[in-house]
Design a protein around this motif. Structure first.
Motif, mmCIF file in Angstrom:
data_model
loop_
_atom_site.group_PDB
_atom_site.id
_atom_site.type_symbol
_atom_site.label_atom_id
_atom_site.label_comp_id
_atom_site.label_asym_id
_atom_site.label_seq_id
_atom_site.Cartn_x
_atom_site.Cartn_y
_atom_site.Cartn_z
ATOM 1 N N ASP A 1 14.152 -3.372 2.302
ATOM 2 C CA ASP A 1 12.973 -3.189 3.140
ATOM 3 C C ASP A 1 11.667 -3.489 2.404
ATOM 4 O O ASP A 1 10.596 -3.509 3.020
ATOM 5 N N LEU A 2 11.726 -3.686 1.096
ATOM 6 C CA LEU A 2 10.521 -4.019 0.340
ATOM 7 C C LEU A 2 10.087 -5.449 0.657
ATOM 8 O O LEU A 2 10.931 -6.333 0.791
ATOM 9 N N ASN A 3 8.776 -5.674 0.756
ATOM 10 C CA ASN A 3 8.315 -7.056 0.819
ATOM 11 C C ASN A 3 8.051 -7.536 -0.609
ATOM 12 O O ASN A 3 8.250 -6.793 -1.579
ATOM 13 N N ALA A 38 7.882 -4.979 -3.802
ATOM 14 C CA ALA A 38 8.942 -5.121 -4.804
ATOM 15 C C ALA A 38 8.348 -5.332 -6.185
ATOM 16 O O ALA A 38 8.840 -4.776 -7.180
ATOM 17 N N ASN A 39 7.285 -6.105 -6.274
ATOM 18 C CA ASN A 39 6.636 -6.323 -7.565
ATOM 19 C C ASN A 39 5.971 -5.057 -8.084
ATOM 20 O O ASN A 39 5.941 -4.811 -9.296
ATOM 21 N N ALA A 40 5.418 -4.249 -7.171
ATOM 22 C CA ALA A 40 4.824 -2.974 -7.585
ATOM 23 C C ALA A 40 5.894 -2.055 -8.178
ATOM 24 O O ALA A 40 5.662 -1.391 -9.202
ATOM 25 N N LEU A 41 7.064 -2.029 -7.529
ATOM 26 C CA LEU A 41 8.171 -1.232 -8.066
ATOM 27 C C LEU A 41 8.619 -1.779 -9.418
ATOM 28 O O LEU A 41 8.878 -1.019 -10.363
ATOM 29 N N ASP A 50 0.838 -1.207 0.000
ATOM 30 C CA ASP A 50 0.000 0.000 0.000
ATOM 31 C C ASP A 50 0.868 1.251 0.000
ATOM 32 O O ASP A 50 0.567 2.224 -0.704
ATOM 33 N N ALA A 51 1.937 1.238 0.797
ATOM 34 C CA ALA A 51 2.843 2.381 0.827
ATOM 35 C C ALA A 51 3.514 2.561 -0.534
ATOM 36 O O ALA A 51 3.687 3.692 -1.005
ATOM 37 N N ALA A 52 3.894 1.451 -1.166
ATOM 38 C CA ALA A 52 4.536 1.531 -2.482
ATOM 39 C C ALA A 52 3.575 2.106 -3.518
ATOM 40 O O ALA A 52 3.936 2.979 -4.315
ATOM 41 N N ARG A 53 2.333 1.619 -3.524
ATOM 42 C CA ARG A 53 1.364 2.113 -4.510
ATOM 43 C C ARG A 53 1.062 3.588 -4.298
ATOM 44 O O ARG A 53 0.918 4.352 -5.259
#
Length: 357
Positions: A158-160, A164-167, A129-132
């Motif tokens: 630190d990405l889960n 990581a997939n969103a990035l 959610d933070a990544a999006r």
């Protein structure tokens, strides 16, 4: 760099990597020891061939995030307001410098672990959610004359899996004039699909003289150490300012000195002192002290292997295997949250046996 009073007042939320009374990477406008890395960015920008994703790798605490924010400052600033230069320098009083320090520039987002309002601890991972939410920046039109939109990931470890997939999806099909600056302490552990889409830039550990210079530049309320303590910390920190600062803490310095003394007594270290050390490192708030002890053991093993390299692989095998078992036990203790006492005691048993052999 902002005055310390303004800087401290702005720290309403804890962030991963915070060091007490020390400016955060985005608040620092000076970077030492990485001229080649800066030149790589500056020349790519000047030539109009700036890759859309950069993987900035290297040990913890050497200036990777500071470099990323220097690049971001230069990219989001109106180029007409900067001197005609291929340098990444942006004046401290420039509006972009102030906005980047406050993370308030509309074209910059930092993906990092931050303590949520009302929470008592930092999250252990960057959520999807933070990544999006952060990556939503790239769904809008860039504002300002610079025209670049910048995302800093600090750090990739630190990405889960989901974040990581969103990035990954974003850097696979990047929007125009978007730059991703991905800080990583261990680039080899990242998803191969992320690594393959980035231009890798490896930063080396700092020289001891640069570590001293960086620490001496920290403004109040940071308390400057005496020359002897600073010199020892710089010599032992393996080029990491963060480690040097930790070693300046009296409790950390005491653990490092005690572990070093016990290692010097191999193969017969004082058993009572080893037991006392194990008790100290088993405390709930002793994670940093345990890390210092394990770092000290690793330095000892590396120094021994270097000193004895002429003896041949067969005679060094026991020491190598002992180091591997200690590393494996350390990982298991972290994963399963095991009692640290057996870990410390076993580490000295392993090293003692290797020394006798």
């Amino acid at each position: 760099m902002r005055p310390s009073s303004a800087r401290d007042a702005a720290r309403t939320e804890a962030e991963a990597g915070d060091l007490a009374h020390i400016p955060r990477p985005r608040e620092q406008t000076r970077l030492l020891g990485h001229a080649a890395a800066e030149a790589a960015f500056a020349s790519a920008l000047a030539a109009g061939r700036l890759h859309h994703a950069w993987l900035i790798g290297g040990p913890v605490g050497i200036g990777k995030a500071t470099l990323a924010y220097r690049v971001a400052r230069r990219l989001v600033a109106d180029p007409r307001s900067l001197p005609a230069s291929e340098s990444l320098d942006v004046p401290e009083d420039h509006p972009a410098a102030r906005q980047v320090a406050a993370l308030s520039h509309p074209n910059l987002v930092a993906l990092r672990r931050v303590q949520a309002p009302g929470a008592k601890t930092l999250p252990t991972r960057i959520s999807v959610d933070a990544a999006r939410e952060a990556l939503a920046l790239f769904g809008s039109t860039a504002g300002g004359e610079g025209g670049w939109r910048v995302c800093i990931v600090d750090s990739a470890e630190d990405l889960n899996a989901n974040s990581a997939n969103a990035l990954l999806k974003m850097i696979e099909e990047p929007p125009p004039r978007a730059i991703f600056l991905i800080v990583s302490h261990a680039p080899g552990r990242l998803l191969p699909t992320i690594r393959s889409r980035c231009r890798a830039l490896s930063l080396r550990a700092l020289a001891a003289s640069d570590v001293r210079t960086v620490i001496e530049s920290f403004p109040p309320p940071f308390a400057q150490p005496d020359a002897a303590a600073l010199g020892r910390a710089a010599a032992l920190c393996e080029g990491s300012v963060a480690r040097a600062v930790a070693l300046l803490d009296p409790a950390t310095a005491a653990v490092e000195a005690e572990v070093s003394a016990l290692l010097a007594g191999l193969p017969e270290p004082d058993g009572r002192r080893v037991l006392k050390l194990a008790e100290t490192l088993a405390g709930r708030d002793a994670e940093g002290l345990l890390a210092t002890a394990l770092d000290t053991i690793q330095r000892h093993v590396a120094a021994e292997l270097d000193r004895r390299q002429g003896e041949g692989p067969a005679r060094l095998l026991g020491l190598v295997e002992a180091a591997e078992r200690i590393a494996s036990s350390t990982r298991e203790a972290a994963i399963y949250n095991l009692d640290r006492r057996p870990l410390v005691l076993a580490a000295f048993r392993e090293l003692a046996a290797a020394a006798r052999a």
